[in-house]
Design an enzyme around this catalytic site. Structure first.
Site, PDB file in Angstrom:
ATOM      1  N   GLU A   1      -2.266   9.011   0.673  1.00 47.92           N
ATOM      2  CA  GLU A   1      -3.223   8.873   2.069  1.00 47.92           C
ATOM      3  C   GLU A   1      -2.048   9.614   2.992  1.00 47.92           C
ATOM      4  OE1 GLU A   1      -5.061   4.549   2.304  1.00 47.92           O
ATOM      5  OE2 GLU A   1      -2.761   4.818   1.778  1.00 47.92           O
TER       6      GLU A   1
ATOM      7  N   GLU B   1      -4.993   0.963  -5.362  1.00 52.57           N
ATOM      8  CA  GLU B   1      -4.922   0.154  -4.784  1.00 52.57           C
ATOM      9  C   GLU B   1      -6.256  -1.255  -4.900  1.00 52.57           C
ATOM     10  OE1 GLU B   1      -4.093   2.635  -1.645  1.00 52.57           O
ATOM     11  OE2 GLU B   1      -4.840   2.207  -3.073  1.00 52.57           O
TER      12      GLU B   1
END
Length: 249
Positions: A99, A119
């Site tokens: 990210e 995640e």
């Protein structure tokens, strides 16, 4: 040009204090009139960044902890910045590390680099920009596959999908990033800020509405560029057959 190195052995993982330190580095870069481009990389060759520091999480750092004004890693929610940042991905970009790379404007990757958002496998979501930025950078189906399965994306595939600008041998990574930064620095700084502003402002609009925004006078960097000496300098330099000398005003 500025080089920012994330150096937290052994995996360059990021917790709140590191996010705040990174934000201060990016803020200093933004405010320094002499600096045009920043390059962000990780120490070593195994990890660009492993993302959120799960050891800090195990020690009590909350999943929704305050990472400072720039969000996770100091950049993922730093929306007001106007200068380009290049990610030089030297290894695995995992979770928040991926990210962080997505929050940069350009990505140069080493041949052995990998990108993944695992995640979902630990019961959370890639909510430091992954769910928003990745579907805008690669085809929707590919983005959904990566987020829903957590599979890794190797550097050549990332290049195939247009996620990265260059894939190079590890020993040439920073050299390639510097060369890209130098090419950026050859352009007009006000025009580059205007480009970032126009792209950011028009990204969610259709073309007609984007033109309305451009003509509205509501974009300060674009308006400043139009009235600048640099805008005239470009035309003068072309007419006189010489390289332009940018003043930044």
């Amino acid at each position: 040009m500025l080089l920012i190195t994330l150096n937290r052995p052994n995996a360059n993982a990021i917790e709140c204090s590191t996010s705040q330190e990174l934000y201060e580095a990016f803020l200093s870069f933004e405010e320094d009139a002499e600096l045009r481009v920043a390059i962000l990389t990780g120490s070593g060759q195994r990890f660009f960044s492993a993302g959120w520091d799960l050891k800090a999480a195990a020690d009590g750092e909350a999943i929704d902890a305050d990472h400072g004004p720039g969000g996770f890693a100091g950049l993922t929610e730093y929306f007001s910045r106007t200068k380009p940042v290049i990610a030089a991905v030297n290894g695995m970009a995992v979770g928040g590390g991926f990210e962080l790379a997505l929050a940069c404007d350009l990505i140069v990757a080493a041949e052995h680099a990998k990108f993944f958002l695992p995640e979902v496998q630990i019961g959370i979501t890639p909510d430091s920009g992954g769910v928003f930025r990745l579907p805008r950078r690669v085809p929707h189906a590919i983005a959904m596959e990566l987020m829903l399965t957590g599979r890794s994306l190797v550097a050549p595939e990332a290049e195939q999908w247009g996620l990265v600008n260059r894939v190079v041998a590890a020993d040439r990574l920073l050299e390639e990033a510097w060369e890209l930064a130098e090419r950026i620095c050859a352009g007009a700084p006000l025009a580059q800020r205007a480009i970032k502003e126009l792209v950011g402002g028009g990204e969610a609009l259709d073309v007609e509405d984007a033109f309305r925004l451009q003509r509205s006078g509501a974009l300060p960097h674009y308006s400043r560029m139009l009235k600048s000496m640099d805008a005239q300098e470009g035309a003068n330099a072309f007419a006189e057959g010489r390289p332009p000398v940018w003043k930044g005003y």
